[in-house]
Design an enzyme around this catalytic site. Structure first.
Site, PDB file in Angstrom:
ATOM      1  N   SER A  60       0.725  -1.200   0.213  1.00  0.00           N
ATOM      2  CA  SER A  60       0.164  -0.059   0.001  1.00  0.00           C
ATOM      3  C   SER A  60       0.969   1.255  -0.106  1.00  0.00           C
ATOM      4  CB  SER A  60      -0.910   0.052   1.165  1.00  0.00           C
ATOM      5  OG  SER A  60      -0.188  -0.357   2.416  1.00  0.00           O
ATOM      6  N   GLU A 130      -0.112 -12.250  -1.472  1.00  0.00           N
ATOM      7  CA  GLU A 130      -1.508 -12.283  -1.870  1.00  0.00           C
ATOM      8  C   GLU A 130      -1.946 -13.494  -2.592  1.00  0.00           C
ATOM      9  OE1 GLU A 130      -2.757  -8.506  -3.832  1.00  0.00           O
ATOM     10  OE2 GLU A 130      -2.175  -7.409  -2.169  1.00  0.00           O
ATOM     11  N   GLU A 197      -9.344  -9.551   3.748  1.00  0.00           N
ATOM     12  CA  GLU A 197      -9.520  -8.173   3.335  1.00  0.00           C
ATOM     13  C   GLU A 197     -10.876  -8.125   2.738  1.00  0.00           C
ATOM     14  OE1 GLU A 197      -6.519  -5.944   1.548  1.00  0.00           O
ATOM     15  OE2 GLU A 197      -7.849  -4.254   1.076  1.00  0.00           O
TER      16      GLU A 197
HETATM   17  O1  KIV Z   1      -0.380  -3.502   1.409  1.00  0.00           O
HETATM   18  C1  KIV Z   1      -1.097  -3.295   2.515  1.00  0.00           C
HETATM   19  O2  KIV Z   1      -1.156  -2.229   3.342  1.00  0.00           O
HETATM   20  C2  KIV Z   1      -1.972  -4.628   2.829  1.00  0.00           C
HETATM   21  C3  KIV Z   1      -3.246  -4.436   3.981  1.00  0.00           C
HETATM   22  C4  KIV Z   1      -4.048  -3.430   3.633  1.00  0.00           C
HETATM   23  C5  KIV Z   1      -3.293  -5.753   4.638  1.00  0.00           C
HETATM   24  O3  KIV Z   1      -1.929  -5.578   2.248  1.00  0.00           O
END
Ligand code: KIV
Length: 298
Positions: A60, A130, A197
């Site tokens: 993220s 993921e 999620e």
């Molecule tokens: O990249 C991220 O911050 C995430 C979280 C939302 C679990 O995968």
């Protein structure tokens, strides 16, 4: 016997680190596990001081700190720099490096090599991947190399295009059942924990009930074994549209904007710096300096 202090070998927990094996105990005792994302040393230190258990250096970061519109552009080199910074700031929490898009899709070998980079170059305690399906053999290989892996199913932002956008997953009976199967397969492949999620709360609850490893929810209701929020969402730093599952605990964007505006006004109004912000010089040194540059002294 040598008395020299020993640097912990990669894969050896640093002193004071939360043992990864305690997470199962937290699940068993019903004590919620707290996870946040962080992307630099100060936020790693603050999260540690606030008592969180797990820090995810999420991809993220591509959106929150690197200014992209999705998580896809995050590169291994960028993730290593950010993770290294977080591990310099955080002591007790387990730091989990998020494997970016492209770092584990090609082969088990590449996935293991990139996971090793997170541990050796960035000091991460674990990595997150993921998906399920093809991800299962990656998980198996990385765990086989001695690196703990966290899984991530439901809304997996790296494949948001394929999922039809950033939308909740598992809302039909069939899809929900597949999520349960994926969760069990990831546990069997060796994951020590799973992020769920944007899935309906009853589905997350059922997955949590069926797994022995802890689930960490984000937009998955209150029955998961822990919760995660993105640092910038939690603190009100992210300027884009936050998903409905975000709870904002502060409005730091406003606080920062106000502080920087006040600074700019002070600079333009010659109110900063003041006497207290400057360095003095002994009178005789000042006289000597003035003489040296041709100014009149006295
Ligand atoms: O990249 C991220 O911050 C995430 C979280 C939302 C679990 O995968």
């Amino acid at each position: 016997m040598s008395t020299r202090p020993r640097t912990p070998a990669p894969g050896t927990p640093a002193p004071g680190k939360l043992p990864i094996t305690e997470l199962a105990g937290l699940k068993a005792s019903g004590q919620s596990i707290v996870m946040v994302t962080a992307y630099d040393a100060p936020s790693g230190r603050l999260a540690d001081e606030a008592g969180v258990d797990l820090i995810l250096v999420g991809d993220s970061a591509a959106m929150t700190v690197l200014g992209h519109d999705s998580t896809v552009p995050a590169s291994m080199d960028e993730m290593i720099v950010l993770t290294r910074a977080v591990t310099r700031g955080a002591r007790r929490p387990l730091v989990i490096g998020d494997m970016p898009f492209g770092s584990f899709q090609v082969s088990d070998e590449e996935a293991v090599a990139n996971a090793i980079r997170f541990v050796k170059e960035a000091g991460a305690d674990a990595v997150k991947l993921e998906g399920a399906g093809p991800t299962l053999s990656r998980v198996h290989s990385i765990v086989g190399a001695g690196i703990p892996v966290m899984g991530h199913i439901g809304l997996t932002p790296q494949s948001a295009t394929a999922l039809g956008g950033f939308r909740a997953q598992g809302r039909t009976a069939d899809h929900a059942r597949r999520l349960v199967d994926d969760a069990r397969a990831l546990e069997a492949a060796g994951c020590f924990s799973l992020v769920l999620e944007a899935v309906p709360a009853p589905v997350a609850e059922e997955i949590t009930r069926r797994l022995t490893v802890p689930t960490i929810g984000i937009g998955a209701g209150g029955a998961t074994d822990g919760q995660v929020l993105v640092w910038h969402d939690l603190l009100g730093l992210y300027q884009g549209q936050s998903p409905r599952f975000v709870k904002r605990y502060a409005d730091l964007a406003t606080a920062i904007r106000d502080a920087v505006s006040a600074y700019a006004e002070d600079v333009r109004g010659h109110r900063f710096p003041e006497e207290v912000h400057t360095y003095a010089m002994a009178e005789e040194e000042l006289d000597a300096f003035r003489a040296a540059v041709g100014l009149r002294t006295g």
